[in-house]
Design a protein around this motif. Structure first.
Motif, PDB file in Angstrom:
ATOM      1  N   GLU A   3      44.678  -6.390  67.155  1.00 52.48           N
ATOM      2  CA  GLU A   3      43.312  -5.945  67.460  1.00 52.48           C
ATOM      3  C   GLU A   3      42.278  -7.000  67.093  1.00 52.48           C
ATOM      4  O   GLU A   3      41.289  -7.188  67.802  1.00 52.48           O
ATOM      5  CB  GLU A   3      43.011  -4.642  66.695  1.00 52.48           C
ATOM      6  CG  GLU A   3      43.515  -3.404  67.409  1.00 52.48           C
ATOM      7  CD  GLU A   3      43.374  -2.153  66.536  1.00 52.48           C
ATOM      8  OE1 GLU A   3      42.614  -2.217  65.542  1.00 52.48           O
ATOM      9  OE2 GLU A   3      44.025  -1.138  66.847  1.00 52.48           O
ATOM     10  N   GLU A   4      42.539  -7.685  65.959  1.00 56.45           N
ATOM     11  CA  GLU A   4      41.612  -8.723  65.516  1.00 56.45           C
ATOM     12  C   GLU A   4      41.512  -9.867  66.528  1.00 56.45           C
ATOM     13  O   GLU A   4      40.521 -10.576  66.574  1.00 56.45           O
ATOM     14  CB  GLU A   4      42.060  -9.306  64.164  1.00 56.45           C
ATOM     15  CG  GLU A   4      41.949  -8.347  63.004  1.00 56.45           C
ATOM     16  CD  GLU A   4      40.498  -7.946  62.730  1.00 56.45           C
ATOM     17  OE1 GLU A   4      39.623  -8.821  62.794  1.00 56.45           O
ATOM     18  OE2 GLU A   4      40.254  -6.741  62.487  1.00 56.45           O
ATOM     19  N   LYS A   5      42.571 -10.053  67.292  1.00 56.19           N
ATOM     20  CA  LYS A   5      42.612 -11.229  68.163  1.00 56.19           C
ATOM     21  C   LYS A   5      42.275 -10.922  69.619  1.00 56.19           C
ATOM     22  O   LYS A   5      42.196 -11.840  70.442  1.00 56.19           O
ATOM     23  CB  LYS A   5      44.013 -11.868  68.094  1.00 56.19           C
ATOM     24  CG  LYS A   5      44.406 -12.291  66.685  1.00 56.19           C
ATOM     25  CD  LYS A   5      45.315 -13.470  66.710  1.00 56.19           C
ATOM     26  CE  LYS A   5      45.743 -13.912  65.320  1.00 56.19           C
ATOM     27  NZ  LYS A   5      44.635 -14.094  64.381  1.00 56.19           N
ATOM     28  N   SER A  10      39.606  -9.986  71.204  1.00 51.23           N
ATOM     29  CA  SER A  10      38.359 -10.555  71.714  1.00 51.23           C
ATOM     30  C   SER A  10      38.561 -12.016  72.115  1.00 51.23           C
ATOM     31  O   SER A  10      38.203 -12.425  73.224  1.00 51.23           O
ATOM     32  CB  SER A  10      37.270 -10.427  70.636  1.00 51.23           C
ATOM     33  OG  SER A  10      36.195 -11.257  70.932  1.00 51.23           O
ATOM     34  N   ALA A  11      39.171 -12.794  71.210  1.00 54.46           N
ATOM     35  CA  ALA A  11      39.433 -14.205  71.504  1.00 54.46           C
ATOM     36  C   ALA A  11      40.455 -14.337  72.636  1.00 54.46           C
ATOM     37  O   ALA A  11      40.378 -15.257  73.459  1.00 54.46           O
ATOM     38  CB  ALA A  11      39.946 -14.906  70.248  1.00 54.46           C
ATOM     39  N   ASP A  65      38.810 -14.237  75.891  1.00 54.47           N
ATOM     40  CA  ASP A  65      38.051 -15.452  76.174  1.00 54.47           C
ATOM     41  C   ASP A  65      38.939 -16.681  76.310  1.00 54.47           C
ATOM     42  O   ASP A  65      38.429 -17.793  76.465  1.00 54.47           O
ATOM     43  CB  ASP A  65      37.025 -15.708  75.052  1.00 54.47           C
ATOM     44  CG  ASP A  65      35.857 -14.738  75.128  1.00 54.47           C
ATOM     45  OD1 ASP A  65      35.543 -14.275  76.242  1.00 54.47           O
ATOM     46  OD2 ASP A  65      35.260 -14.439  74.074  1.00 54.47           O
ATOM     47  N   GLN A  69      40.700 -18.040  73.944  1.00 58.61           N
ATOM     48  CA  GLN A  69      40.447 -18.903  72.784  1.00 58.61           C
ATOM     49  C   GLN A  69      41.613 -18.938  71.799  1.00 58.61           C
ATOM     50  O   GLN A  69      41.479 -19.490  70.716  1.00 58.61           O
ATOM     51  CB  GLN A  69      39.183 -18.422  72.050  1.00 58.61           C
ATOM     52  CG  GLN A  69      37.909 -18.605  72.835  1.00 58.61           C
ATOM     53  CD  GLN A  69      37.503 -20.063  72.905  1.00 58.61           C
ATOM     54  OE1 GLN A  69      37.638 -20.805  71.957  1.00 58.61           O
ATOM     55  NE2 GLN A  69      37.031 -20.491  74.075  1.00 58.61           N
TER      56      GLN A  69
END
Ligand SMILES: [Zn+2]
Lengths: 196, 417
Positions: free
Chosen positions: B7-9, B11-12, B15, B17
């Motif tokens: 979940e932490e990743k 967003s990246a 993108d 990233q």
């Protein structure tokens, strides 16, 4: 197109016209940033003016480690944060969700296209309001990334932090916004209102 | 990788990233975990919604407003920089120029100190400074001249002494109303003229003459600005500087002449109209500048701008102040005439009329003049020597001033960088 660095050099030599070109080039971007961060047109205009004036006054301090646009964004960003901090002391009232819904129900139904446009406007207006409830640091990365479409590296330079911080802060911001929006889920994500 | 870490990743991940290794493990997890897939979808939905916010266009005229403010900033900065980026001497010059009266006083004080210091060093030996020094040489010249005058027994030979009032100087050997009326006519209407008069009167007894002088002056609405009494060689001399309203000037002069025998009389006027008009114009100009700066100040948005404009205002106001003081001084000079009266007690009664003696007249005149010139040259040379002696001390005194200049300059450079 004359590159920014050349224009900056001309400005330093005292060329007013060179600075006018830079204003022309970036006024819309800076205005959009301030508008999305502050949420109203008057403040956005005032801070856009102030940002360019600061940039002009401090042009001698601009060393060119970053792009001129990044430096300019950074100035505007700092001004917005100051303004938001001032506001936290005297919060601005915004439309309540209740008022919003009443406004939506009053939309005239004769011309379906016009009505849809109207609804879409209202939804995006509400989105701006929800955006404004995010903490300033989260709002900033979100606007810089998803409205201004800047790279992670540029954002890091503008807000003056590491890439890792940009990543985690952006993640937090997006999830926070998602949570806020899902509370009004049928408004934002029902069919016909939001079209990809 | 568990759901939390994924979940932490997300967003990246959206993108692009993530590094290759992370990307792979997140992708693998998503394939097998429906809840993380749902999380990803809702995030994507949110981002797309934000991205659909339309571009707002800036209000019309924004650029002009910005450039207007930029121009104001530029004009303030130009003014400031033109003052700041100067070398030491121009800076000092400008600083002094801002307070002319004070500067002249300071320069005079420095000169006097330098002379005293120089002479003290050279003649006083162990650092005992004698401050009355600069005047010591001057009377010598005067005394020499007086001696010359006595030798020649021709009082009018030295009538060039008072020599100020260049423009409408009227020297008169013959007395009477002709000269005074010339003086009266010499002041055209609307002109600013500083009236001056000088009388040398021979009197039998100084005390009643002085009383009479005071009485006459006061009766004409005047006052005594200065008085000076000297006792020498048995006979006393007194010198008075009188100030009297201009309309009473000529009358008072005529009345004063009756106190004793007129040995010398000069009436003059210095036309200061030009200076007056010039000073007035400069003041008006500065007042307009002040107004402009006040306008800019009203529009200044940042503390920095306000400070910059206020520095300018302070300078302009200082100049206005000193010009106003100069006008006031001129007004005073023009409103009140200045009369210098020298009362000389007759040394001894002369009973016999001696014939005019032309014997050795040429030689005596030459000697008198030469001794005066020599005294003058000697004094001038001495002044130069004293100045030279004091020069190192003056340079040391300049050090703090130079330090102030250097600090200002450094602060500016720092601000720049
Ligand atoms: Zn999972």
């Amino acid at each position: 197109m004359v590159p920014d660095e050349v224009l900056v050099k001309e400005c330093r030599r005292g060329s007013r016209e060179a600075f006018a070109v830079l204003v022309e080039r970036y006024q819309a971007k800076i205005y959009n940033l301030t508008y999305r961060l502050l949420g109203n047109a008057d403040d956005a205009e005032e801070l856009t003016q102030e940002a360019f004036c600061r940039a002009f006054a401090k042009l001698g301090e601009f060393r060119g480690e970053a792009a001129f646009s990044t430096w300019l964004y950074r100035i505007a960003h700092n001004l917005c944060l100051d303004e938001l901090r001032r506001r936290q002391r005297r919060p601005v009232l915004s439309l309540s969700e209740h008022e919003m819904r009443r406004y939506l129900e009053e939309v005239p139904g004769e011309n379906p296209e016009a009505a849809e446009l109207c609804v879409r406007r209202a939804v995006l207006g509400r989105l701006q309001e929800v955006l404004a409830t995010l903490p300033p640091d989260q709002r900033t990365v979100l606007v810089l990334r998803d409205v201004q479409d800047l790279s992670y590296e540029e954002i890091a330079q503008i807000i003056g932090c590491s890439l890792g911080t940009v990543k985690s802060r952006l993640n937090r911001a997006r999830r926070a916004l998602r949570d806020k929006l899902s509370a009004e889920r049928e408004l934002f994500f029902s069919d016909g209102v939001y079209s990809g | 990788m568990d759901c939390r870490a994924v979940e932490e990743k997300l967003s990246a991940y959206l993108d692009g990233q993530l590094e290759a290794k992370e990307l792979k493990s997140v992708a693998i997890h998503l394939e097998t975990c429906p809840s993380c897939r749902a999380e990803l979808a809702s995030l994507k939905e949110t981002i797309d919604l934000v991205r659909s916010l339309e571009h707002v266009s800036p209000p019309p005229g924004l650029k002009d407003k910005i450039m207007g403010r930029v121009d104001e900033l530029a004009s303030v900065r130009n003014l400031k920089e033109s003052r700041e980026s100067r070398g030491f001497l121009p800076w000092l010059w400008c600083r002094l120029g801002r307070r002319p009266v004070l500067s002249v006083a300071a320069a005079a004080a420095v000169l006097v100190l330098a002379l005293a210091l120089g002479r003290g060093l050279l003649e006083g030996g162990t650092g005992v400074l004698r401050l009355n020094v600069p005047s010591a040489g001057a009377p010598q010249v005067a005394i020499d001249m007086k001696r010359a005058e006595k030798n020649s027994e021709e009082p009018n030979a030295t009538s060039a002494t008072g020599g100020r009032a260049p423009e409408t100087l009227i020297k008169s050997a013959e007395l009477g109303s002709a000269a005074t009326s010339t003086a009266r006519q010499a002041v055209p209407l609307g002109r600013k003229v500083v009236q001056t008069g000088r009388l040398v009167l021979l009197v039998e007894n100084l005390d009643p003459a002085t009383d009479e002088l005071v009485r006459l002056t006061q009766a004409r609405g005047g006052f005594i600005q200065n008085s000076f009494l000297k006792r020498g060689e048995g006979a006393r001399t007194a010198s008075y500087t009188l100030r009297v309203p201009v309309p009473a000037f000529v009358n008072l002069v005529q009345e004063l002449e009756k106190i004793g025998e007129v040995e010398q009389r000069e009436l003059g006027g210095q036309d200061v109209t030009e200076e007056y008009v010039d000073v007035e114009a400069r003041r008006r100009n500065l007042e307009r500048q002040e107004e402009r700066f006040l306008n800019i100040l009203a529009q200044a948005k940042t503390v920095d701008d306000v400070l910059k404009v206020e520095t300018q205002l302070e300078r302009v106001r200082g100049e206005i102040e000193s010009l106003t003081a100069r006008l006031k001084y001129l007004d005073n000079q023009v409103a009140l005439a200045t009369i210098t009266v020298e009362l000389k007690e007759r040394p001894r009664p002369v009973n016999t009329v001696r014939a005019f003696s032309a014997a050795n007249l040429g030689t005596r005149l030459r000697q008198a003049m030469l001794s005066s010139v020599n005294a003058l040259l000697e004094y001038a040379g001495q002044v130069l020597v004293w100045l030279a002696a004091a020069l190192p001390f003056l340079l040391v005194a300049l050090v703090p001033v130079a330090f102030v200049w250097w600090r200002k300059r450094r602060r500016r450079n720092k601000l720049r960088n």
